[in-house]
Design a protein around this motif. Structure first.
Motif, PDB file in Angstrom:
ATOM      1  N   UNK A 120      28.401 -19.020 -49.701  1.00 37.21           N
ATOM      2  CA  UNK A 120      27.064 -19.912 -49.133  1.00 37.21           C
ATOM      3  C   UNK A 120      25.842 -19.070 -49.113  1.00 37.21           C
ATOM      4  N   UNK A 121      24.754 -19.616 -48.597  1.00 34.15           N
ATOM      5  CA  UNK A 121      23.528 -18.741 -48.698  1.00 34.15           C
ATOM      6  C   UNK A 121      23.499 -17.587 -47.760  1.00 34.15           C
ATOM      7  N   UNK A 122      24.205 -17.603 -46.870  1.00 38.32           N
ATOM      8  CA  UNK A 122      23.889 -16.511 -46.018  1.00 38.32           C
ATOM      9  C   UNK A 122      24.849 -15.233 -46.815  1.00 38.32           C
ATOM     10  N   UNK A 123      25.427 -15.440 -47.841  1.00 41.37           N
ATOM     11  CA  UNK A 123      25.938 -14.449 -48.507  1.00 41.37           C
ATOM     12  C   UNK A 123      26.991 -13.419 -48.021  1.00 41.37           C
ATOM     13  N   UNK A 161      32.714 -22.602 -41.844  1.00 47.10           N
ATOM     14  CA  UNK A 161      33.230 -23.368 -43.207  1.00 47.10           C
ATOM     15  C   UNK A 161      32.352 -23.613 -44.248  1.00 47.10           C
ATOM     16  N   UNK A 162      33.021 -23.220 -45.496  1.00 50.17           N
ATOM     17  CA  UNK A 162      32.308 -23.510 -46.656  1.00 50.17           C
ATOM     18  C   UNK A 162      33.163 -24.362 -47.611  1.00 50.17           C
ATOM     19  N   UNK A 163      32.395 -25.029 -48.693  1.00 49.50           N
ATOM     20  CA  UNK A 163      33.259 -25.908 -49.482  1.00 49.50           C
ATOM     21  C   UNK A 163      33.201 -25.408 -51.040  1.00 49.50           C
ATOM     22  N   UNK A 164      32.302 -24.262 -51.061  1.00 54.61           N
ATOM     23  CA  UNK A 164      32.568 -23.681 -52.409  1.00 54.61           C
ATOM     24  C   UNK A 164      32.501 -22.162 -52.258  1.00 54.61           C
ATOM     25  N   UNK A 165      33.066 -21.459 -53.356  1.00 55.64           N
ATOM     26  CA  UNK A 165      32.941 -20.041 -53.432  1.00 55.64           C
ATOM     27  C   UNK A 165      32.322 -19.654 -54.574  1.00 55.64           C
ATOM     28  N   UNK A 166      31.399 -18.688 -54.588  1.00 57.01           N
ATOM     29  CA  UNK A 166      30.711 -17.933 -55.649  1.00 57.01           C
ATOM     30  C   UNK A 166      31.281 -16.822 -56.308  1.00 57.01           C
TER      31      UNK A 166
END
Length: 205
Positions: A120-123, A161-166
């Protein structure tokens, strides 16, 4: 009288001879000499200059557009050099298995450290799951490397919760890749080093 007759006869004969001589061809003494036909000297033949053979021009080879150069075998992989996938696994309480292959025509080496994993954008960034140092892994063709991500290591129910991983290679990676993972709770995530076998990439907390 006879001698006189003989003398007259001689005179007559001489007169006839003179007359005959006078009536002879006019060109007996004074005729112009017969000239031989004039010989015309032909000018020397002019030799036509030999035409120079036309120069044979060999057509230049058609330049082909070069393909994108492959990475040198010793180059460090970047996320842009790899085909990355993420898959949810149930072993060890559940984790995310990251698989990496080199793109066609690329040969590169994964460094002996874990990938950079963030959510996420929160890093929210994953920390190391292993203290040891792994070996560099060379990727080319069908070679595959694996890393395991445990998204939640805490025991409580607190998670985001997140739906993507960077996923990135190195820190920072200028071209990180975002991979879909479905709805996943994340809290203090960890990640393993890269391994040649998927079973060696199971994170343990």
């Amino acid at each position: 009288m006879r001698p006189r007759r003989l003398a007259l006869t001689a005179v007559a004969v001489a007169a006839l001879a003179v007359a005959a001589t006078a009536c002879g061809p006019e060109n007996s003494d004074t005729a112009a000499p017969v000239s031989s036909p004039a010989v015309t000297t032909a000018p020397p033949a002019t030799t036509a200059p030999t035409a120079a053979a036309p120069a044979v021009t060999t057509p230049a080879a058609t330049a082909t557009k070069p393909s994108a150069p492959a990475q040198p075998s010793g180059a460090t992989c970047g996320a842009k050099d790899l085909v990355l996938t993420a898959k949810a696994e149930s072993q060890a309480g559940g984790y995310i298995l990251i698989a990496a292959k080199a793109k066609p025509g690329v040969t590169c080496t994964l460094p002996p450290r874990p990938p950079v994993i963030a959510f996420g954008s929160r890093g929210i960034e994953a920390s190391k799951a292993e203290q040891g140092v792994s070996q560099p892994i060379r990727l080319s063709g069908s070679d595959t490397a694996y890393a395991g991500v445990m998204a939640k290591t805490t025991k409580d129910n607190q998670a985001v919760e997140f739906t993507d991983v960077i996923v990135g290679i190195g820190s920072p990676d200028p071209d990180p890749v975002s991979l879909p993972i479905g709805r996943t709770g994340v809290d203090r995530p960890i990640v393993t080093n890269w391994h040649n076998l998927p079973e060696n990439a199971v994170p343990v907390h």
